[in-house]
Motif scaffolding. Structure first.
Motif, PDB file in Angstrom:
ATOM      1  N   VAL A  20     -11.551 -79.560  18.286  1.00 28.29           N
ATOM      2  CA  VAL A  20     -12.013 -78.184  18.179  1.00 28.29           C
ATOM      3  C   VAL A  20     -13.475 -78.200  17.759  1.00 28.29           C
ATOM      4  O   VAL A  20     -13.847 -78.924  16.826  1.00 28.29           O
ATOM      5  CB  VAL A  20     -11.173 -77.379  17.148  1.00 28.29           C
ATOM      6  N   LEU A  21     -14.287 -77.436  18.467  1.00 22.35           N
ATOM      7  CA  LEU A  21     -15.691 -77.263  18.112  1.00 22.35           C
ATOM      8  C   LEU A  21     -15.854 -75.851  17.571  1.00 22.35           C
ATOM      9  O   LEU A  21     -15.443 -74.887  18.215  1.00 22.35           O
ATOM     10  CB  LEU A  21     -16.601 -77.427  19.330  1.00 22.35           C
ATOM     11  N   LEU A  22     -16.436 -75.730  16.409  1.00 25.66           N
ATOM     12  CA  LEU A  22     -16.688 -74.434  15.795  1.00 25.66           C
ATOM     13  C   LEU A  22     -18.194 -74.319  15.625  1.00 25.66           C
ATOM     14  O   LEU A  22     -18.807 -75.169  14.985  1.00 25.66           O
ATOM     15  CB  LEU A  22     -15.978 -74.351  14.439  1.00 25.66           C
ATOM     16  N   VAL A  23     -18.781 -73.292  16.237  1.00 25.42           N
ATOM     17  CA  VAL A  23     -20.232 -73.099  16.162  1.00 25.42           C
ATOM     18  C   VAL A  23     -20.530 -71.998  15.151  1.00 25.42           C
ATOM     19  O   VAL A  23     -19.939 -70.923  15.199  1.00 25.42           O
ATOM     20  CB  VAL A  23     -20.829 -72.715  17.533  1.00 25.42           C
ATOM     21  N   THR A  24     -21.442 -72.277  14.246  1.00 20.17           N
ATOM     22  CA  THR A  24     -21.852 -71.305  13.248  1.00 20.17           C
ATOM     23  C   THR A  24     -23.363 -71.396  13.057  1.00 20.17           C
ATOM     24  O   THR A  24     -24.016 -72.285  13.598  1.00 20.17           O
ATOM     25  CB  THR A  24     -21.105 -71.539  11.908  1.00 20.17           C
ATOM     26  N   ASN A  25     -23.888 -70.480  12.255  1.00 24.41           N
ATOM     27  CA  ASN A  25     -25.317 -70.533  11.974  1.00 24.41           C
ATOM     28  C   ASN A  25     -25.563 -71.272  10.660  1.00 24.41           C
ATOM     29  O   ASN A  25     -24.625 -71.655   9.958  1.00 24.41           O
ATOM     30  CB  ASN A  25     -25.934 -69.127  11.964  1.00 24.41           C
ATOM     31  N   ASN A  26     -26.815 -71.466  10.340  1.00 22.74           N
ATOM     32  CA  ASN A  26     -27.197 -72.226   9.156  1.00 22.74           C
ATOM     33  C   ASN A  26     -26.679 -71.590   7.866  1.00 22.74           C
ATOM     34  O   ASN A  26     -26.292 -72.283   6.929  1.00 22.74           O
ATOM     35  CB  ASN A  26     -28.727 -72.362   9.110  1.00 22.74           C
ATOM     36  N   ARG A  27     -26.647 -70.266   7.846  1.00 22.58           N
ATOM     37  CA  ARG A  27     -26.192 -69.545   6.654  1.00 22.58           C
ATOM     38  C   ARG A  27     -24.730 -69.860   6.309  1.00 22.58           C
ATOM     39  O   ARG A  27     -24.365 -69.955   5.146  1.00 22.58           O
ATOM     40  CB  ARG A  27     -26.366 -68.051   6.881  1.00 22.58           C
ATOM     41  N   PHE A  28     -23.889 -69.993   7.311  1.00 21.00           N
ATOM     42  CA  PHE A  28     -22.462 -70.222   7.078  1.00 21.00           C
ATOM     43  C   PHE A  28     -22.025 -71.672   7.264  1.00 21.00           C
ATOM     44  O   PHE A  28     -20.848 -71.993   7.096  1.00 21.00           O
ATOM     45  CB  PHE A  28     -21.633 -69.308   7.988  1.00 21.00           C
ATOM     46  N   PHE A  29     -22.953 -72.543   7.612  1.00 17.37           N
ATOM     47  CA  PHE A  29     -22.606 -73.936   7.879  1.00 17.37           C
ATOM     48  C   PHE A  29     -21.970 -74.610   6.660  1.00 17.37           C
ATOM     49  O   PHE A  29     -20.887 -75.189   6.747  1.00 17.37           O
ATOM     50  CB  PHE A  29     -23.850 -74.706   8.344  1.00 17.37           C
ATOM     51  N   GLU A  30     -22.633 -74.550   5.509  1.00 18.75           N
ATOM     52  CA  GLU A  30     -22.092 -75.177   4.291  1.00 18.75           C
ATOM     53  C   GLU A  30     -20.748 -74.565   3.872  1.00 18.75           C
ATOM     54  O   GLU A  30     -19.813 -75.305   3.554  1.00 18.75           O
ATOM     55  CB  GLU A  30     -23.104 -75.102   3.139  1.00 18.75           C
ATOM     56  N   PRO A  31     -20.612 -73.217   3.863  1.00 22.38           N
ATOM     57  CA  PRO A  31     -19.295 -72.661   3.537  1.00 22.38           C
ATOM     58  C   PRO A  31     -18.192 -73.117   4.499  1.00 22.38           C
ATOM     59  O   PRO A  31     -17.060 -73.366   4.074  1.00 22.38           O
ATOM     60  CB  PRO A  31     -19.510 -71.147   3.624  1.00 22.38           C
TER      61      PRO A  31
END
Length: 191
Positions: free
Chosen positions: A17-28
């Motif tokens: 599974v690949l989940l794409v997110t932005n920098n703001r939510f990457f760590e969470p």
């Protein structure tokens, strides 16, 4: 919502599974993933956007995810995280896999066209092929709507590239990409 999607995906036992997110939510998302066990490899991809004005958009994020070495040369199930659905993905895949290399679009019949003005409204022919797709129409022609579930073939990155290179296309609306693609590659509406 993401937990619901992951639980739904878990039932079909994907290879990854690949989940794409932005920098703001990457760590969470990394913290969230670290606390859970998944029955598949989960790869969280950071699109690099740190602020809303830097967003690349869902279409460009999908292009980069499907073009990555993690997804290269594979057919892919794509789920939008801003749509909620409660039907089994396995039934959608059983129908959609027989239609490849053309895309399959997950749909739901609201049974009331007056409710459809907040969704991508799908019109189909007798073979369940998508013949028209209208995003949030003021006067919906029907009650069949997209639920943000798509099955695409391994050549989807090429289609995404063609869509994006034409300019003046909204890179943040996956439904717009699939509406553009439907007349070019016969898309199947599947429940």
């Amino acid at each position: 919502m993401i937990d619901h999607l992951i639980d739904s995906v878990s039932r079909i036992k994907p290879g990854r599974v690949l989940l794409v997110t932005n920098n703001r939510f990457f760590e969470p998302f990394l913290t969230w993933a670290f606390k859970r066990k998944f029955p598949f490899p989960l790869h969280i991809l950071n699109d690099g956007a740190g602020h809303p004005e830097e967003r690349r958009g869902a279409v460009l994020d999908l292009y980069h995810a499907l073009s990555s070495s993690l997804a290269a040369e594979e057919d892919s199930l794509v789920l939008s995280t801003d749509h909620y659905f409660d039907y089994p993905l396995s039934l959608f895949l059983l129908t959609g896999l027989h239609h490849l290399p053309n895309p399959a679009i997950g749909v739901y019949d609201l049974k009331d066209s007056q409710l459809a003005d907040r969704y991508g409204v799908i019109e189909i022919n007798q073979e369940h092929r998508v013949i028209r797709w209208t995003q949030k129409p003021a006067h919906p022609a029907g009650s069949l709507v997209s639920v943000g579930i798509y099955l695409v073939s391994r050549d989807a990155p090429e289609d995404l590239h063609k869509y994006l290179e034409r300019g003046k296309r909204n890179p943040d609306r996956l439904d717009d990409f699939f509406a553009w693609l439907a007349p070019r590659k016969p898309a199947l509406a599947a429940t």
